[in-house]
Design a protein around this motif. Sequence first.
Motif, mmCIF file in Angstrom:
data_model
loop_
_atom_site.group_PDB
_atom_site.id
_atom_site.type_symbol
_atom_site.label_atom_id
_atom_site.label_comp_id
_atom_site.label_asym_id
_atom_site.label_seq_id
_atom_site.Cartn_x
_atom_site.Cartn_y
_atom_site.Cartn_z
ATOM 1 N N GLN A 158 0.829 -1.204 0.000
ATOM 2 C CA GLN A 158 0.000 0.000 0.000
ATOM 3 C C GLN A 158 0.865 1.256 0.000
ATOM 4 O O GLN A 158 0.597 2.199 -0.735
ATOM 5 C CB GLN A 158 -0.921 0.026 1.221
ATOM 6 C CG GLN A 158 -2.128 -0.864 1.092
ATOM 7 C CD GLN A 158 -3.013 -0.734 2.314
ATOM 8 O OE1 GLN A 158 -2.539 -0.639 3.444
ATOM 9 N NE2 GLN A 158 -4.324 -0.725 2.087
ATOM 10 N N TYR A 210 3.899 1.522 -1.104
ATOM 11 C CA TYR A 210 4.531 1.588 -2.421
ATOM 12 C C TYR A 210 3.581 2.187 -3.451
ATOM 13 O O TYR A 210 3.976 3.046 -4.244
ATOM 14 C CB TYR A 210 4.979 0.186 -2.839
ATOM 15 C CG TYR A 210 5.573 0.123 -4.218
ATOM 16 C CD1 TYR A 210 6.855 0.614 -4.449
ATOM 17 C CD2 TYR A 210 4.865 -0.406 -5.286
ATOM 18 C CE1 TYR A 210 7.405 0.572 -5.721
ATOM 19 C CE2 TYR A 210 5.409 -0.454 -6.552
ATOM 20 C CZ TYR A 210 6.679 0.031 -6.767
ATOM 21 O OH TYR A 210 7.213 -0.002 -8.027
ATOM 22 N N LYS A 211 2.324 1.768 -3.445
ATOM 23 C CA LYS A 211 1.348 2.293 -4.402
ATOM 24 C C LYS A 211 1.091 3.779 -4.169
ATOM 25 O O LYS A 211 0.952 4.553 -5.117
ATOM 26 C CB LYS A 211 0.037 1.508 -4.305
ATOM 27 C CG LYS A 211 0.151 0.108 -4.871
ATOM 28 C CD LYS A 211 -1.148 -0.664 -4.707
ATOM 29 C CE LYS A 211 -0.995 -2.079 -5.198
ATOM 30 N NZ LYS A 211 -2.197 -2.878 -5.005
ATOM 31 N N GLN A 225 4.059 5.659 -5.486
ATOM 32 C CA GLN A 225 4.016 5.635 -6.947
ATOM 33 C C GLN A 225 3.025 6.650 -7.489
ATOM 34 O O GLN A 225 3.337 7.393 -8.421
ATOM 35 C CB GLN A 225 3.609 4.236 -7.427
ATOM 36 C CG GLN A 225 4.645 3.556 -8.237
ATOM 37 C CD GLN A 225 4.140 2.220 -8.756
ATOM 38 O OE1 GLN A 225 3.082 1.709 -8.359
ATOM 39 N NE2 GLN A 225 4.897 1.636 -9.641
ATOM 40 N N SER A 226 1.840 6.713 -6.901
ATOM 41 C CA SER A 226 0.835 7.654 -7.396
ATOM 42 C C SER A 226 1.259 9.098 -7.156
ATOM 43 O O SER A 226 1.052 9.967 -8.000
ATOM 44 C CB SER A 226 -0.535 7.372 -6.768
ATOM 45 O OG SER A 226 -0.517 7.680 -5.396
#
Length: 72
Positions: A52, A54-55, A58-59
Amino acid sequence: MRQIIALVLFIVFVCFCSAQVNFSPNWGKRALTNPSDDTENKCKESVDTLLQIYKIIQSEAQKLLECEKYSN
């Protein structure tokens, strides 16, 4: 010039701030279960949390790239 000032402020901040936090596996009153019983479950939750994070990173990085692209 801004980068130099930011770097100097960061170095000053790092020099004057220090902290140490230590946690044992059974700290606090909520650790009522045996930690060896659900070791697999804890590891799975940790991996899910990392994914989570990491996401989210990334966003946010994608948003920064889009802002940079449109500002030029």
